[in-house]
Design a protein around this motif. Sequence first.
Motif, short mmCIF file in Angstrom:
data_model
loop_
_atom_site.label_atom_id
_atom_site.label_comp_id
_atom_site.label_asym_id
_atom_site.label_seq_id
_atom_site.Cartn_x
_atom_site.Cartn_y
_atom_site.Cartn_z
N LEU A 137 25.21 58.65 20.59
CA LEU A 137 23.85 58.52 20.05
C LEU A 137 23.98 58.26 18.55
O LEU A 137 23.81 59.14 17.70
N GLY A 138 24.36 57.03 18.23
CA GLY A 138 24.56 56.66 16.84
C GLY A 138 24.39 55.16 16.70
O GLY A 138 23.95 54.48 17.65
N GLY A 141 25.67 47.83 17.04
CA GLY A 141 25.84 46.63 16.22
C GLY A 141 27.19 46.60 15.54
O GLY A 141 28.17 47.13 16.07
N PRO A 142 27.23 46.00 14.33
CA PRO A 142 28.53 45.76 13.69
C PRO A 142 29.11 46.99 13.01
O PRO A 142 29.64 46.92 11.91
N ARG A 143 28.97 48.14 13.66
CA ARG A 143 29.43 49.39 13.07
C ARG A 143 30.75 49.80 13.70
O ARG A 143 30.91 49.75 14.91
N ASP A 166 19.60 50.34 15.54
CA ASP A 166 19.83 49.49 14.39
C ASP A 166 19.43 50.24 13.12
O ASP A 166 18.25 50.30 12.77
N PRO A 167 20.37 50.83 12.41
CA PRO A 167 20.01 51.62 11.23
C PRO A 167 19.41 50.78 10.11
O PRO A 167 18.66 51.29 9.28
N ARG A 168 19.73 49.50 10.08
CA ARG A 168 19.17 48.65 9.02
C ARG A 168 17.65 48.53 9.16
O ARG A 168 16.93 48.47 8.18
#
Lengths: 363, 476
Positions: A137-138, A141-143, A166-168
């Motif tokens: 649960l984090g 995407g590009p992480r 998506d944190p952005r």
Amino acid sequence: MSTATQPDLFAKVQANKERLDAHVREMVEWHFNPETGCPFWLNWAQEAGWDPRKEVTSYADLDKFGNFQDDELRGGPVRRWVPKGLAHRPVYVFETGGSTGIPKSRVQMDDFRIDYENFSETLPDEHFPKGADWLMLGPSGPRRLRLAVEHLAQHRGGIAFSVDLDPRWVIKLIKRGQLQEAELYKQHCIDQALTILRAHEVKCMFTTPKLLEALCEKVNLEKAGIKGVFCGGTEMTPQFHRFAVEELLGPNIYFAPTYGNTLMGLATHKAPEPEDNWAIIYYPPVPRAVLEVVDFDDATKVVDYGATGRVRLTTLTKETFIPRFLERDECEREAPCEQYPWDGVRNVRPFSRFQKSVVEGVY
Amino acid sequence: MLHLPILRYGKPYRSVDTATAVHYRTRKPYVEASQANVGLIRRDLMSQHEAAAILQGFTTKELIAMAAKASDYFLNHDLPLGETTQSPQEFVEAISATTGLPWVMVRRNMEKIAGVLASMETVLMGLTRLPSLDMLDSGVGDIDGRALSFFPRGDSMGVILPSNSPGVHSLWAPAIALKTPLILKPGSSEPWAPYRIIQAYVKAGVPAEVFGYYPTSHAGGGEILRGTGRGMLFGDVAAAKAWSGDPRIEIHGPGYSKIILADDGAASWEKYLDLMVDSVSNNSGRSCVNCSSIWTTGDSRKLAEALAERLAQIKPTAEDDPKAAIAPLANPDVAKRISAMVDSELDGGAEDLCAKVRGTARVAEYEGCTYLMPSVIHVSSKEHPMANREFGYPHVSVVHVEPHDLPECLGPTLVCTALTNDKQLHQRLLANPHIGRLNLGPISTMKISWDQPHEGNLFDHLYSRRAFQAVPELVG
């Protein structure tokens, strides 16, 4: 807690220092050898006019590089970071930041796997059972975190279930003041997690502090079958640590706070002791990464144990060489201990130097 | 050092994270307050309905009686403070220590709070305009044969409190008698009064479980406002703006309170000088009801010069001086920054006449404390940026205005005292939607009447009316 004044620990600290110096020599040889180094550092050495392979013989000598500027990591071509010695390997690119503007990138081949396999050794099997499945649960995407946690689960014989996050987008919503939308997006992520918890037999999970709080508002994790929570991604205060252990998770779920980022990998926490008063003490994965606490005004000066300063990171792997990078965090310097005979960091938090503004109005 | 715990529905909780408020003169730590993490607040707010149910178990009469007892306890008795107790005099000294307010001003505010608690029935009658407060218990009744019903809009009220002056606590204190639990975020420099009000209520018989007291960060304050059904925010321009679009939140930002003199009032301004001095400088200019600008159709320069002469006489004195008229700022840096901001906007069109009369700088030191001495800014036109500003010290702008520009040129005004017999202007003022409290005649902007709530009506904020019909045998 053990301190560096004990003779056996002192010997361990010395041995680690020698190991680190040897590792530095090996990494510098690799990154500045025209056969194995990456274009960025080879060009850098040419322009600098000195040969690190000759002049760097210890960790302390890395000061000669000065502070690494993280803007170097923005934009392309990312292949300038790929060491020639690893050019035949499949390359991943992981990003950090990027809600506005160009994110910082780090290319990797195996580092995320190695870092998380090492981290896996610190997790107690009774709370993170081998073969158990995970909830991730984090950020997706590009992480790096996304793949790293999946690898951690696989390395321990499990399968990781993930959410879309998506944190952005969240950062954009917050910057626009659309806090209600941000809250709805958080609930959207929690709903995905609840669906996974209901549909699958998950025993371990990764999440961030805020998402852990939000998830625990909806479900009792112990009743849901969770035995261990690996938490990281953003700042954790001592009070959050206590709150998570005492109220969110309870005595039967293991809480593993970590400090990490795409550039470093992750630092593991020392098992809490009563005298720590819920302080979160992290130790970096030396010699692959070193954390130091330096003076706010003189980043070449490491502060005394217990004193507050800015976090300085040095990353030393075959895939990535980043000397003396000043993080946007501050903390207290922690002494070595039996388990980790090198410097740690206590209570990492965002860098506090900010501008003060005049308040207009009577309040 | 004194420690103030979080109160989680009355239960003290000592947090690992703490914040310290310093003594305004010594700059040494004076009190430490436990800091609530955001998640803890969110978790507690999940059970706010239970607190609401507790208050529903009391009649309004019982709660009014408890408020009256609480008034006496608040004013005259020792009350719990963390792990110790606090006498009324210790309370006065504590507020003075962290806010800089002289004792005499703290006592004045203390009496204001106690006055509201003691007059709760009058206050509720003023707020509700109901013929009988029993209707608050049944939620239904009739006025002159017309059915009336209302319901609570939320399970609790979250309040983000300021640090400037304790008088504002009188605005939320009646919520308990309106059967609404309170979730309070105290100001970082003034954690004292809300804690003491809670203790007074509890000693008077109100269950501790209906009070939340959460010293916390800005983010924690946001969580309180988001998580409670109704909210009240005391804040600066930026904070007020951030929540201005949320109808659940009653915002108490800068007041921009004003005095206007027109026609006969403008001609006879000398006789209102005492009233103007009081409106500007009472409570050291820290209240939203302090006058921050004076608008006259007459000679603004003469008026400003006379006012400057009077306000320049104000001098710093000891904190225990019963005639103390000005408070030091708890943080000297803030004083310097505010003064620099005022200076940066002075030019040929705006002049600080008070500084001129005084002959000394606005920022003054006295016995190790930093003061912002009064400012009277004579402003050449209503368009000048300094014409309508508010700062937390005795600061007033004096502006000449043409009669036909009143009252439109005033903008948002919490309290407006109009000194004129011009009936047409009275009508225009009465019709103006931007004035929160209108005083016609020589009434100080500082004078509050509890049955005349301004800046929102707490009852209307906490309750909503509904259409209601019932056959007679069902409503008895």
